[in-house]
Design a protein around this motif. Sequence first.
Motif, PDB file in Angstrom:
ATOM      1  N   THR A 105     -22.612  15.877 -35.274  1.00 47.04           N
ATOM      2  CA  THR A 105     -23.028  17.278 -35.194  1.00 47.04           C
ATOM      3  C   THR A 105     -24.442  17.490 -34.813  1.00 47.04           C
ATOM      4  OG1 THR A 105     -21.175  18.258 -36.821  1.00 47.04           O
ATOM      5  CG2 THR A 105     -23.137  19.735 -36.240  1.00 47.04           C
ATOM      6  N   TYR A 114     -19.636  26.403 -41.552  1.00 47.86           N
ATOM      7  CA  TYR A 114     -19.406  25.070 -41.076  1.00 47.86           C
ATOM      8  C   TYR A 114     -19.187  24.039 -42.020  1.00 47.86           C
ATOM      9  CZ  TYR A 114     -20.301  20.491 -39.346  1.00 47.86           C
ATOM     10  OH  TYR A 114     -20.686  19.025 -38.992  1.00 47.86           O
ATOM     11  N   MET A 198     -29.621  18.488 -24.616  1.00 51.46           N
ATOM     12  CA  MET A 198     -28.403  18.315 -25.566  1.00 51.46           C
ATOM     13  C   MET A 198     -27.838  16.789 -25.567  1.00 51.46           C
ATOM     14  SD  MET A 198     -27.750  20.659 -27.834  1.00 51.46           S
ATOM     15  CE  MET A 198     -25.900  19.935 -28.079  1.00 51.46           C
ATOM     16  N   ARG A 202     -27.222  14.276 -28.344  1.00 52.70           N
ATOM     17  CA  ARG A 202     -26.031  13.550 -28.581  1.00 52.70           C
ATOM     18  C   ARG A 202     -26.123  12.229 -28.336  1.00 52.70           C
ATOM     19  NH1 ARG A 202     -21.697  17.266 -28.828  1.00 52.70           N
ATOM     20  NH2 ARG A 202     -22.052  19.458 -27.764  1.00 52.70           N
ATOM     21  N   TRP A 219     -16.735  15.139 -32.308  1.00 51.18           N
ATOM     22  CA  TRP A 219     -18.062  15.856 -31.937  1.00 51.18           C
ATOM     23  C   TRP A 219     -17.558  17.383 -32.407  1.00 51.18           C
ATOM     24  CZ3 TRP A 219     -22.536  13.821 -30.676  1.00 51.18           C
ATOM     25  CH2 TRP A 219     -22.469  12.513 -30.279  1.00 51.18           C
ATOM     26  N   ASP A 221     -19.389  21.162 -33.129  1.00 47.47           N
ATOM     27  CA  ASP A 221     -20.499  21.851 -33.092  1.00 47.47           C
ATOM     28  C   ASP A 221     -20.987  22.733 -34.425  1.00 47.47           C
ATOM     29  OD1 ASP A 221     -21.002  21.486 -30.678  1.00 47.47           O
ATOM     30  OD2 ASP A 221     -20.835  23.284 -29.459  1.00 47.47           O
ATOM     31  N   SER A 222     -22.171  23.011 -34.610  1.00 43.36           N
ATOM     32  CA  SER A 222     -22.528  23.473 -35.886  1.00 43.36           C
ATOM     33  C   SER A 222     -22.089  24.943 -36.042  1.00 43.36           C
ATOM     34  CB  SER A 222     -24.246  23.490 -36.152  1.00 43.36           C
ATOM     35  OG  SER A 222     -24.683  24.525 -34.958  1.00 43.36           O
ATOM     36  N   ASP A 265     -15.322  28.863 -24.907  1.00 42.14           N
ATOM     37  CA  ASP A 265     -15.784  27.534 -24.375  1.00 42.14           C
ATOM     38  C   ASP A 265     -15.229  27.294 -22.899  1.00 42.14           C
ATOM     39  OD1 ASP A 265     -16.551  25.067 -23.765  1.00 42.14           O
ATOM     40  OD2 ASP A 265     -15.980  23.981 -25.153  1.00 42.14           O
ATOM     41  N   THR A 325     -17.145  21.545 -28.248  1.00 40.50           N
ATOM     42  CA  THR A 325     -17.456  22.198 -29.696  1.00 40.50           C
ATOM     43  C   THR A 325     -16.398  21.481 -30.564  1.00 40.50           C
ATOM     44  OG1 THR A 325     -15.348  23.619 -28.701  1.00 40.50           O
ATOM     45  CG2 THR A 325     -17.650  24.570 -28.602  1.00 40.50           C
ATOM     46  N   THR A 351     -21.288  17.382 -21.720  1.00 39.87           N
ATOM     47  CA  THR A 351     -20.017  16.893 -22.195  1.00 39.87           C
ATOM     48  C   THR A 351     -19.097  16.974 -20.751  1.00 39.87           C
ATOM     49  OG1 THR A 351     -19.538  19.264 -22.396  1.00 39.87           O
ATOM     50  CG2 THR A 351     -19.982  17.937 -24.327  1.00 39.87           C
TER      51      THR A 351
END
Length: 373
Positions: A105, A114, A198, A202, A219, A221-222, A265, A325, A351
């Motif tokens: 994350t 989260y 990003m 990552r 993976w 997301d926060s 998303d 996400t 991504t």
Amino acid sequence: MAVARNMRRTSPITIVLASLMAFGFLCFLFSSPSPPVSTSSTTSDSRLEDTAEHPLSPPTKPFIPQPVQNDGRHVQAPPVVKYDLNALTASSDASNKAERILILTPLARFYQGYWDNVEKLSYPHKLISLGFIIPHTKDGDAALSSLEKAIARTQTGTEQNRFASITILRQDFDPPLASQSEKERHKLKNQKARRESMSRARNSLMFTTLGPSTSWVLWLDSDIVETPNTLIQDLTSHNRPVIVPNCMQRYYNTDTKQNDIRPYDFNSWIDSSTAQALGDTLKPDEILLEGYAELPTYRTLMAYQADTKNPRPKRVIDLDGVGGTALMVKADVHRDGAMFPAFPFYHLVETEGFAKMAKRLGYSVHGLPDYFV
């Protein structure tokens, strides 16, 4: 006037003092430090069978320090370890085969929702390792403080809830945006710099934490605060190299005066001839972005393929781009070289560029339009 010869001679007292000082310095320089005092002990009964025992252990396993000798050295130097990755599985029966999961994350802000959601995951926590990368910003410092408090509560709680290991990294480069507000993060003009940054984050996180015992990388997301507690089992059950669920956003609908959900998303898509033709007109350093009226790609977006009235959570579709996400990846896909390009890769970054890279390496990419996070 010249100084008399007897005045220039060194006094015997000076010579004695200098000798004593030199002798004392040499004793200090070559003296051995006292051995460290051990404040705790660990028995073999309290560790997992495959607990790592040397400082260079992969971060996906907890590390138990070795006892030290009186001279301060470890009893043994870290051994040369051979790993048979051919014996490592990533299957549809991940839980029963005790396959290790690495949840990664990037964390700019800490959301308690989260952490609460991750704690509720029903996959055996002893098989889950967590990794975070946090920017050196004011918000990042606050996120780190909150994260450390949450970790301390969990890792000192019941053994069933503790995770196998947790790694926290700090970014060694400045974030491109001063503000992490949703409005600023989603402005078109900020996307290239933001998503390239990003990608770097990552990749740093993945290359640092991916151990030889890792079977799957999730993976997450926060700001993902709600998933089924069987998220890991559900995603791995499809046994696909790359698979992503549909990320939605809860909000208050002012038209209906009710709570509602909407697509969030837009990075999971099926490519179109229009997008490909548009890409042919771009300069080498330009990228295509999804979800912006200024760049009409006419791709098929998974966000709009959801059947909210009669969902079939196991329905799988093929994709060309993915969002990050809640992205499940077989660790071998990363080991084979699929990373998050921080540069235009076929006019794609992060991504979406990862999906393109995975497909170029021969892996298939999939989505679950009716499985919501």
